[in-house]
Design an enzyme around this catalytic site. Sequence first.
Site, PDB file in Angstrom:
ATOM      1  N   ALA A  12       0.815  -1.225   0.000  1.00  0.00           N
ATOM      2  CA  ALA A  12       0.000   0.000   0.000  1.00  0.00           C
ATOM      3  C   ALA A  12       0.848   1.274   0.000  1.00  0.00           C
ATOM      4  O   ALA A  12       0.702   2.125  -0.898  1.00  0.00           O
ATOM      5  CB  ALA A  12      -0.925  -0.026   1.209  1.00  0.00           C
ATOM      6  N   GLU A  34      10.736  -5.416  -3.582  1.00  0.00           N
ATOM      7  CA  GLU A  34       9.735  -6.148  -2.794  1.00  0.00           C
ATOM      8  C   GLU A  34      10.262  -7.563  -2.599  1.00  0.00           C
ATOM      9  O   GLU A  34      10.564  -8.258  -3.560  1.00  0.00           O
ATOM     10  CB  GLU A  34       8.390  -6.159  -3.535  1.00  0.00           C
ATOM     11  CG  GLU A  34       7.373  -7.155  -3.012  1.00  0.00           C
ATOM     12  CD  GLU A  34       7.100  -7.056  -1.498  1.00  0.00           C
ATOM     13  OE1 GLU A  34       6.777  -5.977  -1.015  1.00  0.00           O
ATOM     14  OE2 GLU A  34       7.233  -8.105  -0.817  1.00  0.00           O
ATOM     15  N   CYS A  44      -6.389  -6.624   3.690  1.00  0.00           N
ATOM     16  CA  CYS A  44      -7.659  -6.457   4.406  1.00  0.00           C
ATOM     17  C   CYS A  44      -8.723  -7.440   3.909  1.00  0.00           C
ATOM     18  O   CYS A  44      -9.673  -7.757   4.623  1.00  0.00           O
ATOM     19  CB  CYS A  44      -8.188  -5.035   4.218  1.00  0.00           C
ATOM     20  SG  CYS A  44      -6.933  -3.770   4.417  1.00  0.00           S
ATOM     21  N   VAL A  82      15.732  -6.119   0.622  1.00  0.00           N
ATOM     22  CA  VAL A  82      16.749  -5.125   0.970  1.00  0.00           C
ATOM     23  C   VAL A  82      17.316  -5.502   2.338  1.00  0.00           C
ATOM     24  O   VAL A  82      16.567  -5.682   3.309  1.00  0.00           O
ATOM     25  CB  VAL A  82      16.162  -3.698   0.972  1.00  0.00           C
ATOM     26  CG1 VAL A  82      17.172  -2.687   1.498  1.00  0.00           C
ATOM     27  CG2 VAL A  82      15.737  -3.321  -0.446  1.00  0.00           C
ATOM     28  N   ALA A 322      -4.765   0.671   6.556  1.00  0.00           N
ATOM     29  CA  ALA A 322      -4.517   0.784   5.115  1.00  0.00           C
ATOM     30  C   ALA A 322      -4.589   2.210   4.571  1.00  0.00           C
ATOM     31  O   ALA A 322      -3.772   2.596   3.727  1.00  0.00           O
ATOM     32  CB  ALA A 322      -5.499  -0.111   4.370  1.00  0.00           C
TER      33      ALA A 322
HETATM   34  P1  FAD Z   1       2.499  -3.973   4.103  1.00  0.00           P
HETATM   35  O1  FAD Z   1       1.178  -4.175   3.492  1.00  0.00           O
HETATM   36  O2  FAD Z   1       2.867  -4.833   5.267  1.00  0.00           O
HETATM   37  O3  FAD Z   1       3.611  -4.133   2.980  1.00  0.00           O
HETATM   38  C1  FAD Z   1       4.972  -4.087   3.274  1.00  0.00           C
HETATM   39  C2  FAD Z   1       5.709  -4.803   2.175  1.00  0.00           C
HETATM   40  O4  FAD Z   1       7.101  -4.629   2.373  1.00  0.00           O
HETATM   41  C3  FAD Z   1       5.461  -6.306   2.185  1.00  0.00           C
HETATM   42  O5  FAD Z   1       4.985  -6.710   0.924  1.00  0.00           O
HETATM   43  C4  FAD Z   1       6.822  -6.915   2.514  1.00  0.00           C
HETATM   44  O6  FAD Z   1       7.055  -8.143   1.858  1.00  0.00           O
HETATM   45  C5  FAD Z   1       7.775  -5.828   2.020  1.00  0.00           C
HETATM   46  N1  FAD Z   1       9.064  -5.807   2.711  1.00  0.00           N
HETATM   47  C6  FAD Z   1       9.293  -5.773   4.040  1.00  0.00           C
HETATM   48  N2  FAD Z   1      10.622  -5.733   4.297  1.00  0.00           N
HETATM   49  C7  FAD Z   1      11.257  -5.731   3.107  1.00  0.00           C
HETATM   50  C8  FAD Z   1      12.619  -5.707   2.711  1.00  0.00           C
HETATM   51  N3  FAD Z   1      13.615  -5.648   3.618  1.00  0.00           N
HETATM   52  N4  FAD Z   1      12.916  -5.727   1.395  1.00  0.00           N
HETATM   53  C9  FAD Z   1      11.912  -5.775   0.465  1.00  0.00           C
HETATM   54  N5  FAD Z   1      10.608  -5.829   0.777  1.00  0.00           N
HETATM   55  C10 FAD Z   1      10.277  -5.787   2.079  1.00  0.00           C
HETATM   56  N6  FAD Z   1      -6.370  -2.169   7.423  1.00  0.00           N
HETATM   57  C11 FAD Z   1      -7.506  -1.435   7.359  1.00  0.00           C
HETATM   58  O7  FAD Z   1      -7.435  -0.204   7.288  1.00  0.00           O
HETATM   59  N7  FAD Z   1      -8.748  -2.031   7.339  1.00  0.00           N
HETATM   60  C12 FAD Z   1      -8.885  -3.385   7.390  1.00  0.00           C
HETATM   61  O8  FAD Z   1     -10.009  -3.911   7.362  1.00  0.00           O
HETATM   62  C13 FAD Z   1      -7.708  -4.192   7.486  1.00  0.00           C
HETATM   63  N8  FAD Z   1      -7.794  -5.529   7.527  1.00  0.00           N
HETATM   64  C14 FAD Z   1      -6.647  -6.279   7.581  1.00  0.00           C
HETATM   65  C15 FAD Z   1      -6.754  -7.659   7.616  1.00  0.00           C
HETATM   66  C16 FAD Z   1      -5.612  -8.434   7.665  1.00  0.00           C
HETATM   67  C17 FAD Z   1      -5.732  -9.920   7.714  1.00  0.00           C
HETATM   68  C18 FAD Z   1      -4.326  -7.816   7.657  1.00  0.00           C
HETATM   69  C19 FAD Z   1      -3.071  -8.654   7.691  1.00  0.00           C
HETATM   70  C20 FAD Z   1      -4.203  -6.447   7.610  1.00  0.00           C
HETATM   71  C21 FAD Z   1      -5.362  -5.665   7.576  1.00  0.00           C
HETATM   72  N9  FAD Z   1      -5.296  -4.265   7.547  1.00  0.00           N
HETATM   73  C22 FAD Z   1      -6.448  -3.518   7.497  1.00  0.00           C
HETATM   74  C23 FAD Z   1      -3.995  -3.561   7.614  1.00  0.00           C
HETATM   75  C24 FAD Z   1      -3.506  -3.160   6.225  1.00  0.00           C
HETATM   76  O9  FAD Z   1      -3.426  -4.298   5.434  1.00  0.00           O
HETATM   77  C25 FAD Z   1      -2.145  -2.490   6.380  1.00  0.00           C
HETATM   78  O10 FAD Z   1      -2.321  -1.314   7.134  1.00  0.00           O
HETATM   79  C26 FAD Z   1      -1.498  -2.130   5.044  1.00  0.00           C
HETATM   80  O11 FAD Z   1      -1.301  -3.260   4.251  1.00  0.00           O
HETATM   81  C27 FAD Z   1      -0.139  -1.468   5.306  1.00  0.00           C
HETATM   82  O12 FAD Z   1       0.534  -1.266   4.106  1.00  0.00           O
HETATM   83  P2  FAD Z   1       2.113  -1.097   4.072  1.00  0.00           P
HETATM   84  O13 FAD Z   1       2.474  -0.863   2.657  1.00  0.00           O
HETATM   85  O14 FAD Z   1       2.536  -0.120   5.091  1.00  0.00           O
HETATM   86  O15 FAD Z   1       2.691  -2.475   4.615  1.00  0.00           O
END
Ligand code: FAD
Length: 473
Positions: A12, A34, A44, A82, A322
């Site tokens: 996201a 990634e 979500c 990374v 999210a």
């Molecule tokens: P992430 O989605 O965690 O993505 C981080 C990415 O970084 C991952 O793909 C990972 O593989 C990659 N990464 C990490 N370290 C490294 C590295 N060193 N090198 C390369 N890549 C790396 N939020 C809501 O608002 N409403 C909801 O209803 C909701 N339901 C959810 C249900 C579930 C089951 C889950 C698990 C989460 C839910 N969330 C919900 C939370 C929401 O999914 C997260 O807030 C959102 O995905 C965060 O996005 P992000 O990009 O910060 O992190």
Amino acid sequence: MTDTFVIVGGDAAGMAAASKARREDSDLEIVVFEKGEWVSYGACGLPYYVKGEIQSLEALVSVTPEEFREERDIDLRTGHEVVAIDPDDRTVTAVRDGDEVVQSYDHLLLATGAESIVPPIDGVDLEGVYTLGSMSDGKELREYVARARDSEDLQQADRGPACRYLEDCTGPVGVVGGGYIGIEMAEALAANGFEVHLFQRSDRVLTGFSEATSEAVADHLRDREVVVHLGSEVRELADDGDGTVEAVVTAADRVPVEAALIGTGVRPRTGLAEDAGIELGPTGAIAADAYRETNVPDVYAAGDCAEATHVVTGESTYVPLALTANRHGRAVGQTVTGTPTEGGGVAGTAAVKAFDVEAARTGILDRDEAREAGFDPVSETITAKSRAGYYPDGGDVTVTLTADRDSGRVLGASLVSEYGEGAVHRSHAVVGALEASATVFELENYDLAYAPPFNTTWDPVLVAAKVLGGELR
Ligand code: FAD
């Protein structure tokens, strides 16, 4: 020479930043690392995929890797983890299949997300113990549900107390944690015929919501045959002797299970940042200013790995959701392309569906938290009709509204109703009040829409503001 914008993490926050930066600057070199194979996925939706309402994992993907590469000209490198950042040389080192790649950057975004917290108890590594933090976790759980449903062994009736009321009962399964993921998964599993035992350490589910909301949700879970164990800290997941989980053990109970799901929250992924000297804030997530820039110049952090500023307290907070990830990622994409853009604060607004009930919360509801922030919190809980009394259907909406006694400023709200009766959408009016630092007296005069199929002339949120305002006058 064009600048290079490097992003670590392709979901996201990362892909919102990449897409916005590309829209703003067609020449910028954008490189995304990634570590997994999935990008731009909606975690979500995973509980609904496990439940069977969504048929494929691919349906959860908003933009495919090919679209990012071919249509948005983003150098997306999946399967690249990374492993180091060198802020002095302005480089990151990534590893793919044992090979190292060193990439230089002008701007760097850390969007590494969060990981599931697994409690330090025996048995969490056993076969049949799951978490739900990633697409591959979702795949494993869906496969488990399919296997269990197909297995004749698991189709026996009368497997436990709840099974007496369910046809084709499967299970039992333990869900550890009564937060939103635990509750969504309790629904997903129970809807598939499993006997579900939900274990919650504290004396109510959804502790970030009001007590009235927690009680309404717990009652509804019980109505739907979920066995809710409150005040039940899980001490151990017991081994059947062959390395598979066979029971959830608490101080008071030993409940036989055939699988267990751990849903005890998430923690920010910060190791990479810490190793590079990037500061964490008081919440333990990466600290960033209003533009999402860390203490290291040109290094930004957004999404579940980072803190945000609470709109009510003005303090650092960690609310991994999210919309914040998308919004903060997008702001970084705009900032690095020449238009400094603040990511905005968070109110801790969240929603959950539990079978036929929906609930929302926003702002500060916890009395201790409110007092720590210098407020004197007062709350009122009201229950009002979701639609005009003469209009068919409808139900009740219960609203808990909290305000500061001296100033009357709205601090937070928790709402619960039957699914479709508007608790979640009604919370948005309160979010508006929080963002505007409005008082209950001002909220009471908000010009909300009214028509019989949607509410009563005084929407339940306005009723709550009137009642609480009456107490404060
Ligand atoms: P992430 O989605 O965690 O993505 C981080 C990415 O970084 C991952 O793909 C990972 O593989 C990659 N990464 C990490 N370290 C490294 C590295 N060193 N090198 C390369 N890549 C790396 N939020 C809501 O608002 N409403 C909801 O209803 C909701 N339901 C959810 C249900 C579930 C089951 C889950 C698990 C989460 C839910 N969330 C919900 C939370 C929401 O999914 C997260 O807030 C959102 O995905 C965060 O996005 P992000 O990009 O910060 O992190």
